[in-house]
Design an enzyme around this catalytic site. Structure first.
Site, PDB file in Angstrom:
ATOM      1  N   SER A 215       0.855  -1.186   0.000  1.00 25.87           N
ATOM      2  CA  SER A 215       0.000   0.000   0.000  1.00 25.87           C
ATOM      3  C   SER A 215       0.890   1.236   0.000  1.00 25.87           C
ATOM      4  O   SER A 215       1.723   1.386  -0.890  1.00 25.87           O
ATOM      5  CB  SER A 215      -0.954  -0.028   1.197  1.00 25.87           C
ATOM      6  OG  SER A 215      -1.887   1.039   1.116  1.00 25.87           O
ATOM      7  N   THR A 216       0.770   2.092   1.000  1.00 23.08           N
ATOM      8  CA  THR A 216       1.538   3.333   1.027  1.00 23.08           C
ATOM      9  C   THR A 216       3.040   3.055   0.944  1.00 23.08           C
ATOM     10  O   THR A 216       3.577   2.302   1.745  1.00 23.08           O
ATOM     11  CB  THR A 216       1.234   4.118   2.311  1.00 23.08           C
ATOM     12  OG1 THR A 216      -0.179   4.212   2.487  1.00 23.08           O
ATOM     13  CG2 THR A 216       1.843   5.521   2.246  1.00 23.08           C
TER      14      THR A 216
ATOM     15  N   HIS B  65      -2.539  -1.082  -3.434  1.00 25.70           N
ATOM     16  CA  HIS B  65      -3.636  -0.128  -3.306  1.00 25.70           C
ATOM     17  C   HIS B  65      -3.330   1.081  -4.183  1.00 25.70           C
ATOM     18  O   HIS B  65      -2.398   1.837  -3.920  1.00 25.70           O
ATOM     19  CB  HIS B  65      -3.804   0.314  -1.852  1.00 25.70           C
ATOM     20  CG  HIS B  65      -4.158  -0.799  -0.932  1.00 25.70           C
ATOM     21  ND1 HIS B  65      -3.887  -0.765   0.415  1.00 25.70           N
ATOM     22  CD2 HIS B  65      -4.771  -1.998  -1.152  1.00 25.70           C
ATOM     23  CE1 HIS B  65      -4.312  -1.883   0.983  1.00 25.70           C
ATOM     24  NE2 HIS B  65      -4.850  -2.646   0.047  1.00 25.70           N
TER      25      HIS B  65
ATOM     26  N   MET C  43      -0.119   1.244   5.083  1.00 27.55           N
ATOM     27  CA  MET C  43      -0.867   1.654   6.263  1.00 27.55           C
ATOM     28  C   MET C  43      -2.020   0.678   6.506  1.00 27.55           C
ATOM     29  O   MET C  43      -2.609   0.147   5.577  1.00 27.55           O
ATOM     30  CB  MET C  43      -1.414   3.071   6.039  1.00 27.55           C
ATOM     31  CG  MET C  43      -2.052   3.717   7.252  1.00 27.55           C
ATOM     32  SD  MET C  43      -2.568   5.419   6.864  1.00 27.55           S
ATOM     33  CE  MET C  43      -0.982   6.162   6.450  1.00 27.55           C
TER      34      MET C  43
ATOM     35  N   ASP D 124      -4.501  -4.513   5.972  1.00 28.53           N
ATOM     36  CA  ASP D 124      -4.922  -5.339   4.843  1.00 28.53           C
ATOM     37  C   ASP D 124      -3.805  -6.302   4.456  1.00 28.53           C
ATOM     38  O   ASP D 124      -2.654  -5.909   4.285  1.00 28.53           O
ATOM     39  CB  ASP D 124      -5.282  -4.455   3.648  1.00 28.53           C
ATOM     40  CG  ASP D 124      -5.915  -5.239   2.514  1.00 28.53           C
ATOM     41  OD1 ASP D 124      -6.614  -6.232   2.805  1.00 28.53           O
ATOM     42  OD2 ASP D 124      -5.723  -4.856   1.343  1.00 28.53           O
TER      43      ASP D 124
END
Length: 346
Positions: free
Chosen positions: A160-161, A186, A278, A281
């Site tokens: 993600s991030t 993401h 973050m 997930d």
């Protein structure tokens, strides 16, 4: 290492001054110039050759998006688009900026004086600088793998991030005959196709946005498309990508957990990798993969831009081994190499 050279493009002299001050709080970043109009920006890019551009898209009619479209068509470079926090962040202009090829969006805070308000800007500039390997510097040289033969194991990666940077680092060193690899990052719908295309142009392996029914094959990497579908892997004898509509999971679509759970259900040889991000997930899905017999790796805290997803996975026992990002590619290949009879995580 050379500092990251940034050009700030914004119609406000005050914003330009603030960005210069805040960016240069990071000793690895230097603002080499500012520009107040697209015309001035074109001249500054030609004269200064910056590594990263920050571009104001907050004000309609100021030409930011038109300039971005021409820039990415004629002279592609890493761009951090600046939107307005007060306008709700990922509005239509933000989504369009990503569609045109911006690396990410920075939401300029309403109160720029609050503590750590510009940490995300510095992080995005650092991440965007890694896009240079895709846009301008040409392909990284894959790690030599003369004795690598894929052992049939599926590699599943979630991020993600900070994941764009991490995925570039991980995948650019995969050999041409890498294990079949599925990735959920993401990312907005408008950006995944261009990201997959850029990776494909500069990786030894073939990278594509996943399509429904695409067969998993060695030498191929499949990136989950953003938007209304989750990416899963299905099939026993012939494993394929499946794009499934459904609600968000853990606030995301596509969700890393959905991908990992689908592979756990196959009971097939697999390796799960959870990278910077973050939230949580992917943690439960990685735990399911490990319980089903898969090997599992997690990015360590020091090398993660955001130590959220890997931390949760590690704390619940889903991660067999934590590693710095710099060692992740080698570890993945060792685990998936049929030539090595005693492959292990170094």
């Amino acid at each position: 290492m050379k500092p990251i050279r940034v050009l700030v493009v914004d119609g406000s002299p005050t914003t330009c001054a603030v960005f210069k001050t805040e960016l240069e709080r990071d000793p690895g970043i230097v603002v080499v110039g500012t520009a107040s109009t697209p015309l001035a920006a074109r001249a500054a890019i030609k004269a200064l050759d910056p590594d990263v551009l920050t571009l104001d898209i907050r004000r309609p009619g100021k030409g930011g998006l038109s300039f971005l479209e021409k820039l990415m068509r004629l002279r592609p470079m890493p761009v951090v688009a600046v939107a307005s926090e007060i306008a709700g962040g990922r509005n239509a202009r933000s989504v369009q900026a990503l569609a045109l090829g911006a690396y990410d969006i920075f939401l300029k805070p309403e109160d720029g004086s609050r503590a750590r308000a510009y940490d995300p800007l510095r992080a995005r500039v650092r991440g965007a600088s890694k896009m240079r390997v895709l846009l301008r510097d040409g392909p990284a040289t894959p790690a030599p793998a003369p004795d690598f033969v894929p052992d049939g194991r599926i590699v599943a990666v979630g991020a993600s991030t900070g994941g764009v940077d991490a995925l570039i680092t991980l995948l650019s060193d995969f050999p041409e005959n890498c294990p079949p690899t599925v990735v959920t990052q993401h990312m907005p719908e408008a950006f995944t196709a261009s990201f997959a295309s850029r990776l494909d142009a500069h990786c030894a392996a073939a990278v594509q946005e996943a399509t429904n029914g695409a067969p998993l094959e060695p030498g191929r990497i499949y990136l989950a498309p953003g938007g209304s579908h989750h990416l899963e892997v299905m099939g026993r004898e012939r494993r394929v990508c499946r794009l499934r509509e459904g609600p968000t999971v853990n606030g995301h679509r596509p969700s890393v957990d959905v991908l990992f759970h689908s592979i756990a259900k196959l009971n097939a040889p697999a390796l799960g990798v959870i990278l910077t991000g973050m939230g949580d997930d992917g943690a439960r899905g990685l735990a399911a993969m490990r319980e089903a017999g898969a090997r599992t790796l997690g990015q360590d805290e020091e090398s993660s831009l955001v130590y959220g997803m890997p931390r949760v996975a590690h704390e619940m026992g889903a991660v067999e081994k934590q590693l710095p990002l710099s060692r992740m590619t080698r570890a993945v290949l060792e685990q998936c190499n049929a030539v090595s009879t005693s492959a292990r995580v170094a």
